[in-house]
Motif scaffolding. Structure first.
Motif, PDB file in Angstrom:
ATOM      1  N   MET A   1       7.384   7.978  19.790  1.00  0.00           N
ATOM      2  CA  MET A   1       7.592   7.028  18.702  1.00  0.00           C
ATOM      3  C   MET A   1       6.281   6.671  17.997  1.00  0.00           C
ATOM      4  SD  MET A   1      10.710   6.619  18.925  1.00  0.00           S
ATOM      5  CE  MET A   1      12.157   5.766  19.499  1.00  0.00           C
ATOM      6  N   THR A   2       5.162   6.810  18.704  1.00  0.00           N
ATOM      7  CA  THR A   2       3.907   6.260  18.200  1.00  0.00           C
ATOM      8  C   THR A   2       3.299   7.069  17.060  1.00  0.00           C
ATOM      9  OG1 THR A   2       3.513   5.535  20.448  1.00  0.00           O
ATOM     10  CG2 THR A   2       1.670   5.341  18.939  1.00  0.00           C
ATOM     11  N   GLY A   3       3.507   8.382  17.078  1.00  0.00           N
ATOM     12  CA  GLY A   3       2.759   9.237  16.164  1.00  0.00           C
ATOM     13  C   GLY A   3       3.336   9.414  14.785  1.00  0.00           C
ATOM     14  N   THR A   4       4.561   8.923  14.561  1.00  0.00           N
ATOM     15  CA  THR A   4       5.203   9.150  13.272  1.00  0.00           C
ATOM     16  C   THR A   4       5.763   7.847  12.716  1.00  0.00           C
ATOM     17  OG1 THR A   4       7.163   9.739  14.553  1.00  0.00           O
ATOM     18  CG2 THR A   4       5.897  11.557  13.640  1.00  0.00           C
ATOM     19  N   ALA A   5       5.986   7.834  11.394  1.00  0.00           N
ATOM     20  CA  ALA A   5       6.670   6.703  10.763  1.00  0.00           C
ATOM     21  C   ALA A   5       8.150   7.029  10.760  1.00  0.00           C
ATOM     22  CB  ALA A   5       6.147   6.482   9.353  1.00  0.00           C
TER      23      ALA A   5
ATOM     24  N   GLY B   1      10.934   5.633   9.874  1.00  0.00           N
ATOM     25  CA  GLY B   1      11.811   5.381   8.740  1.00  0.00           C
ATOM     26  C   GLY B   1      11.484   6.223   7.519  1.00  0.00           C
ATOM     27  N   MET B   2      10.495   7.092   7.653  1.00  0.00           N
ATOM     28  CA  MET B   2      10.119   7.929   6.514  1.00  0.00           C
ATOM     29  C   MET B   2      10.496   9.387   6.774  1.00  0.00           C
ATOM     30  SD  MET B   2       6.491   6.069   5.595  1.00  0.00           S
ATOM     31  CE  MET B   2       6.175   6.829   4.008  1.00  0.00           C
TER      32      MET B   2
ATOM     33  N   GLU C   1       7.296  13.239   4.034  1.00  0.00           N
ATOM     34  CA  GLU C   1       6.449  12.086   3.729  1.00  0.00           C
ATOM     35  C   GLU C   1       5.432  11.841   4.840  1.00  0.00           C
ATOM     36  OE1 GLU C   1       9.265   9.229   0.966  1.00  0.00           O
ATOM     37  OE2 GLU C   1       9.503   9.123   3.128  1.00  0.00           O
ATOM     38  N   ASN C   2       5.878  12.027   6.086  1.00  0.00           N
ATOM     39  CA  ASN C   2       4.957  11.898   7.214  1.00  0.00           C
ATOM     40  C   ASN C   2       3.830  12.922   7.113  1.00  0.00           C
ATOM     41  OD1 ASN C   2       5.563  10.011   9.739  1.00  0.00           O
ATOM     42  ND2 ASN C   2       7.495  10.451   8.729  1.00  0.00           N
TER      43      ASN C   2
ATOM     44  N   LEU D   1       1.396  11.917   4.442  1.00  0.00           N
ATOM     45  CA  LEU D   1       0.507  10.847   4.905  1.00  0.00           C
ATOM     46  C   LEU D   1      -0.640  11.437   5.718  1.00  0.00           C
ATOM     47  CD1 LEU D   1       3.078   8.168   6.084  1.00  0.00           C
ATOM     48  CD2 LEU D   1       1.342   7.815   4.333  1.00  0.00           C
TER      49      LEU D   1
ATOM     50  N   LYS E   1      14.965  11.697   7.839  1.00  0.00           N
ATOM     51  CA  LYS E   1      14.137  10.638   8.404  1.00  0.00           C
ATOM     52  C   LYS E   1      13.712  11.039   9.816  1.00  0.00           C
ATOM     53  CE  LYS E   1      14.411   7.383   5.191  1.00  0.00           C
ATOM     54  NZ  LYS E   1      15.572   6.628   4.734  1.00  0.00           N
TER      55      LYS E   1
ATOM     56  N   ARG F   1       4.411   1.627   2.863  1.00  0.00           N
ATOM     57  CA  ARG F   1       5.652   1.887   3.603  1.00  0.00           C
ATOM     58  C   ARG F   1       5.339   2.317   5.034  1.00  0.00           C
ATOM     59  NH1 ARG F   1       7.641   6.301   0.137  1.00  0.00           N
ATOM     60  NH2 ARG F   1       9.333   6.583   1.636  1.00  0.00           N
ATOM     61  N   ALA F   2       4.321   3.151   5.201  1.00  0.00           N
ATOM     62  CA  ALA F   2       3.951   3.601   6.546  1.00  0.00           C
ATOM     63  C   ALA F   2       3.520   2.418   7.398  1.00  0.00           C
ATOM     64  CB  ALA F   2       2.836   4.636   6.471  1.00  0.00           C
TER      65      ALA F   2
ATOM     66  N   ASN G   1       6.369   0.675   8.732  1.00  0.00           N
ATOM     67  CA  ASN G   1       7.067   1.510   9.702  1.00  0.00           C
ATOM     68  C   ASN G   1       6.379   1.539  11.051  1.00  0.00           C
ATOM     69  OD1 ASN G   1       9.306   3.725   9.482  1.00  0.00           O
ATOM     70  ND2 ASN G   1       8.716   3.160   7.419  1.00  0.00           N
ATOM     71  N   ASN G   2       5.069   1.787  11.040  1.00  0.00           N
ATOM     72  CA  ASN G   2       4.349   2.028  12.284  1.00  0.00           C
ATOM     73  C   ASN G   2       2.853   1.821  12.038  1.00  0.00           C
ATOM     74  OD1 ASN G   2       3.103   3.080  14.529  1.00  0.00           O
ATOM     75  ND2 ASN G   2       4.464   4.836  14.712  1.00  0.00           N
TER      76      ASN G   2
ATOM     77  N   ASN H   1       0.309   1.564  14.159  1.00  0.00           N
ATOM     78  CA  ASN H   1      -0.590   2.422  14.928  1.00  0.00           C
ATOM     79  C   ASN H   1      -0.746   3.777  14.278  1.00  0.00           C
ATOM     80  OD1 ASN H   1      -1.233   0.685  17.073  1.00  0.00           O
ATOM     81  ND2 ASN H   1       0.786   1.038  17.957  1.00  0.00           N
ATOM     82  N   MET H   2       0.387   4.347  13.906  1.00  0.00           N
ATOM     83  CA  MET H   2       0.371   5.639  13.248  1.00  0.00           C
ATOM     84  C   MET H   2      -0.409   5.544  11.939  1.00  0.00           C
ATOM     85  SD  MET H   2       2.119   6.953  10.427  1.00  0.00           S
ATOM     86  CE  MET H   2       2.593   8.571   9.829  1.00  0.00           C
TER      87      MET H   2
ATOM     88  N   GLN I   1      -3.801   7.579  10.761  1.00  0.00           N
ATOM     89  CA  GLN I   1      -3.869   8.428   9.573  1.00  0.00           C
ATOM     90  C   GLN I   1      -4.889   7.888   8.567  1.00  0.00           C
ATOM     91  OE1 GLN I   1      -2.616  11.164   9.900  1.00  0.00           O
ATOM     92  NE2 GLN I   1      -1.069  10.822  11.466  1.00  0.00           N
TER      93      GLN I   1
ATOM     94  N   ILE J   1      -5.227   4.776   7.392  1.00  0.00           N
ATOM     95  CA  ILE J   1      -4.794   3.718   6.481  1.00  0.00           C
ATOM     96  C   ILE J   1      -5.333   2.383   6.975  1.00  0.00           C
ATOM     97  CG2 ILE J   1      -2.780   2.431   5.649  1.00  0.00           C
ATOM     98  CD1 ILE J   1      -1.220   5.141   5.925  1.00  0.00           C
TER      99      ILE J   1
END
Lengths: 264, 306
Positions: A90-94, A96-97, A101-102, A105, A145, B166-167, B170-171, B173-174, B178, B180
């Protein structure tokens, strides 16, 4: 290239929960080193990676990446040097996107972000190619997503994100520990491939001693916040799990006989 | 018949509050922060706009300065939160409280300042919801505002900076991994949100014909109600971001139409805040209760075949 010099870190100083997680840790990685890190729970493996990533400031010591002193840099400013994959998928990605898009980023890691397009058509094509190479069929689900992906798919995606823009150091914090054995093997295989192809300097924590021996060109063992065993090249190739267990016994006085890494 | 006749009013009101609800959506849904500053900014925007118009500024300039005032309020909350480490909810409450005094100062220490109808070049009014040429109709004018705002936000949240915001929601830490700066993205998000709320406030003050220091009381709950109503009714239709913003505005319109129904039915207008609070509480509780009592047991090993 990474250089850590006499790094100390104590959590909850002055309380009953005081824990010295890093005690004078020094480590130097050469360009292209693929180092596996083993050690019992609380040995300071993850703390070492977080110190490199700048999750919090260290108490003492210096950290250099590509000969730049990053000791005082906050996490988001060090990001341009680092690709990171975490234990928890869960930690490495967003979540809800979208997948693309990930990736977008991650492609902008370390860049100044303002009002340019968040993802361009040309990028999409490139991401599609890179995703296809993972062999998970994600190239046909680019606008899905990330929350809908399985743990293994997420880790593979995070690995791609971490290396999309070549990092000076790739930090892998037990990135297969949360996966089932079959998936873990696949992700490890992908890791080897991506490290080799891009000639990446890599620090990989693992709980699996066999993996630690098979992967990479150098192995370090941590105990009590510093490195107690450091082996590379031919000597590492000849290592057996039994040798590592013996080293553990010596270092810890048998205290880790029941540690979960013994079972690996 | 009485109700149908009264309908254009709440629709216009809903459109104007829809702008405010979009501001709430940015913090609550995109950034995942509960920002209570808006109870203050929903009065600030109107205060700035009405005072400026009275002193001879054009409506365009007045609206723009109101927007900037809202952004300033968002900046204060953002700094409380990021630079000083105050939890977001508390940071918003502090700013909101402080704004009460600021708003009174803006309005020359008067709790209510009226804008004489017809003397100034206002662009919306509750007198213009029917029997006027369509281009002067407040419903039309507000709808243009809503459409332009949605278009701008749709573009903005597709940019590098917008994606970074948005990121962050969402998260975190992520996002930091990256590169941000999550403090910056939170600041920008809070400023944008409060700017939009102040713009809505400025329009609403013109619509009502006065600025009121209490105009924002409970605004966050109305904004959340709009976000939730929009999400519940239209959420399944499309995942498109512009559509989601539009559904928030529709949620606001539905809120004010229902309000009208309740009032027409003879309920006391003063009870509406209690009803709103209960409605929002119920809708916020639904996902939790669903999980707790109606969730299916998870199958083991089901999701691990990558």
């Amino acid at each position: 290239m990474l250089k850590m010099e006499g790094v100390w870190k104590t959590f909850n100083a002055g309380t009953v929960n005081e824990k010295t997680a890093l005690s004078g840790l020094s480590l130097e990685l050469k360009e292209g080193d693929f180092v596996t890190v083993i050690g019992g729970n609380g040995a300071g493996k993850s703390t070492m990676l977080n110190a490199v990533a700048g999750v919090w400031p260290v108490d003492e010591g210096k950290i250099f990446i590509d000969n730049v002193d990053v000791t005082k840099l906050p996490e988001h400013k060090r990001a341009k040097y680092l690709g990171r994959v975490f234990q928890d998928p869960m930690t490495g990605t967003a979540s809800g996107m979208q997948i693309e898009e990930n990736l977008a980023l991650a492609a902008r890691r370390g860049d100044f972000r303002f009002l340019k397009k968040g993802i361009t058509h040309k990028e999409r094509e490139y991401y599609r190619e890179r995703l296809a190479k993972l062999g998970l069929g994600l190239e046909d689900r680019m606008t899905t997503k990330v929350r809908l992906l399985s743990g293994g798919q997420r880790q593979a995606l995070t690995l791609l994100m971490a290396t999309l823009k070549k990092p000076s150091i790739l930090l892998l914090d037990e990135h297969t520990a949360a996966l089932d054995p079959k998936t873990a093997a696949k992700v490890l295989e992908a890791t080897d491939r991506v490290v080799e192809e891009n000639h990446l300097t890599t620090l990989m924590i693992t709980h699996n001693m066999k993996d630690a021996i098979v992967h990479g060109n150098r192995l370090i063992m941590m105990y009590d916040g510093h490195i107690i065993y450091d082996v590379a090249g031919e000597e590492k190739k000849r290592l057996k799990v039994a040798d590592l267990l013996e080293k553990f016994e010596q270092a810890s006085g048998g205290e880790f006989a029941n540690d979960r890494m013994m079972l690996a | 018949m009485k109700f149908i006749n009264a309908l254009p009013g709440p629709v216009a009101q809903g459109l104007i509050w829809g702008i405010m609800a979009i501001g709430v959506y940015i913090t609550y849904k995109v950034l995942d922060l509960a920002d209570l500053t808006v109870d203050g900014t929903m009065a600030t925007g109107g205060a700035v706009c009405i005072m400026m118009m009275q002193s001879g500024h054009s409506v365009g300039v007045s609206l723009f300065v109101a927007f900037l005032a809202g952004m300033a309020a968002g900046l204060v909350t953002g700094l409380f939160h990021t630079a000083m480490g105050i939890p977001a909810i508390l940071a918003g409450i502090l700013t909101q409280l402080g704004l009460y005094s600021v708003n009174l100062r803006i309005m020359d220490q008067k709790a209510n300042v009226a804008l004489a109808f017809g003397k100034y070049n206002q662009i919306v009014s509750l007198r213009w919801v029917r029997d006027v040429p369509f281009y002067q109709n407040t419903i039309f004018v507000s709808a243009i505002f809503v459409l332009v705002l949605i278009a701008v936000l749709y573009w903005f949240f597709g940019t590098d900076l917008g994606c970074a915001i948005r990121a962050t929601g969402n998260n975190e830490n992520m996002s930091r991994a990256q590169g941000i700066n999550t403090n910056t993205t939170k600041l920008v998000g809070l400023m944008l949100s409060n700017g939009i709320v102040a713009l809505s406030s400025a329009l609403y003050a013109q619509y009502q014909g006065f600025a009121d220091v209490n105009a924002g009381r409970g605004a966050i709950v109305i904004g959340l109600a709009a976000v939730i109503i929009g999400n519940v009714i239209f959420g399944k239709i499309s995942r498109n971001f512009a559509f989601k913003l539009a559904s928030v505005v529709l949620g606001a319109i539905i809120y004010w139409v229902v309000y009208q129904v309740v009032i027409t039915a003879g309920l006391n207008a003063n009870d509406m805040k209690l009803i709103s609070a209960l409605v929002v509480a119920v809708f916020l509780a639904v996902p939790y209760l669903k999980r707790k009592y109606f969730s299916k047991p998870v199958k083991r090993g089901g999701a691990s075949n990558a």
